[in-house]
Design an enzyme around this catalytic site. Sequence first.
Site, PDB file in Angstrom:
ATOM      1  N   ASP A   1      43.246  43.862  41.224  1.00 31.80           N
ATOM      2  CA  ASP A   1      44.547  43.366  40.243  1.00 31.80           C
ATOM      3  C   ASP A   1      44.250  42.075  39.620  1.00 31.80           C
ATOM      4  O   ASP A   1      44.269  41.071  40.508  1.00 31.80           O
ATOM      5  CB  ASP A   1      45.476  43.508  41.150  1.00 31.80           C
ATOM      6  CG  ASP A   1      46.829  43.120  40.271  1.00 31.80           C
ATOM      7  OD1 ASP A   1      46.555  43.148  38.958  1.00 31.80           O
ATOM      8  OD2 ASP A   1      47.906  42.813  41.116  1.00 31.80           O
TER       9      ASP A   1
ATOM     10  N   GLU B   1      44.602  48.742  36.856  1.00 32.40           N
ATOM     11  CA  GLU B   1      45.840  49.287  36.195  1.00 32.40           C
ATOM     12  C   GLU B   1      45.597  48.709  34.715  1.00 32.40           C
ATOM     13  O   GLU B   1      45.199  47.801  34.179  1.00 32.40           O
ATOM     14  CB  GLU B   1      46.997  48.511  36.786  1.00 32.40           C
ATOM     15  CG  GLU B   1      47.980  49.705  37.009  1.00 32.40           C
ATOM     16  CD  GLU B   1      49.379  49.072  37.769  1.00 32.40           C
ATOM     17  OE1 GLU B   1      50.071  48.160  37.191  1.00 32.40           O
ATOM     18  OE2 GLU B   1      49.354  49.503  38.763  1.00 32.40           O
TER      19      GLU B   1
ATOM     20  N   ASP C   1      49.391  41.439  44.859  1.00 30.61           N
ATOM     21  CA  ASP C   1      48.238  41.478  44.293  1.00 30.61           C
ATOM     22  C   ASP C   1      47.253  42.416  44.843  1.00 30.61           C
ATOM     23  O   ASP C   1      46.405  43.546  44.581  1.00 30.61           O
ATOM     24  CB  ASP C   1      47.481  40.266  43.926  1.00 30.61           C
ATOM     25  CG  ASP C   1      48.403  39.141  43.438  1.00 30.61           C
ATOM     26  OD1 ASP C   1      49.182  38.410  44.015  1.00 30.61           O
ATOM     27  OD2 ASP C   1      48.597  38.978  42.213  1.00 30.61           O
TER      28      ASP C   1
END
Lengths: 168, 168
Positions: free
Chosen positions: A7, A67, A140
């Site tokens: 992330d 993502e 995160d």
Amino acid sequence: MLVLGIDPGLAITGYALIGEEVDAPQLFAAGAIRTESKMPLTKRLLELRRQLSAVAGAHKPDAVAVEELFFGRNARTALAVGQARGVALLTCAELGVPIYQYKPAEVKEAVTGYGAAPKAQVQEMVRLLLHLPVPLEPDDVADAAAVALCHLRYGLALACGLMVERTI
Amino acid sequence: MLVLGIDPGLAITGYALIGEEVDAPQLFAAGAIRTESKMPLTKRLLELRRQLSAVAGAHKPDAVAVEELFFGRNARTALAVGQARGVALLTCAELGVPIYQYKPAEVKEAVTGYGAAPKAQVQEMVRLLLHLPVPLEPDDVADAAAVALCHLRYGLALACGLMVERTI
């Protein structure tokens, strides 16, 4: 298969290394790469690259999962995250690891069974799936673990050609 | 002093190498690094890095100059530009070249004498300052030349400590 979930962010980049062991996912390593806001931007990008290279080099993942990002309004945040994300993707790509990207709803669906699950539910499911005594922190790191779990979940469907290829 | 001006972008990164010759700026090289939108993101970032490394490696600039970015609303564009910008800054930083950043108004002021000059005027002044028969194209290359000229213009003030350090 060992998956490195990331992330990326300029201040904090969460990461989690998750492997599939006898059909159950296992967390091998997780952490947050932090860079100080007082440091010049280029030094922060160099530091992120150095630490992420070390993590990927030490564990040699078979795949990286991230993502897909959506920013509603905050273009300033998008620029900062984008700079860190570009460096993170480049670092993994130069190591020759294929990078897969999933939409936020796909990650939620894969982890909780519900594509619009609230953040707290995703984190709790990540904890349960990995048999951890407490949730991963900060967010995160938990988010990095969620996208890695998502890739493990969809790995079979991808391998069988039942899902559109997600490499970026 | 040889300055490499860069205007980073995912589809097009403009660059211009400008040197100070007997008090007059001279354009040594300029061009656009393009990556195809059909290519996967990571391949585009690798290609940008490869070409920018080649340019910087061939010319060995003393400084890199970039414009500070502002995005009003378009967070999607900011993310794409950010990813390319992160890779461009990292590439130059790894070559050990100091990177300077200027605000758009500073670039316009340095090139035209007016901080709110329209784009066409900036491009025409870039053409005149560099003694070119026609303006640099596309815009990304002209913008890269403008920020390089800005750094040459402010170089003396920076060296004398009359200006706040602009390295990033």
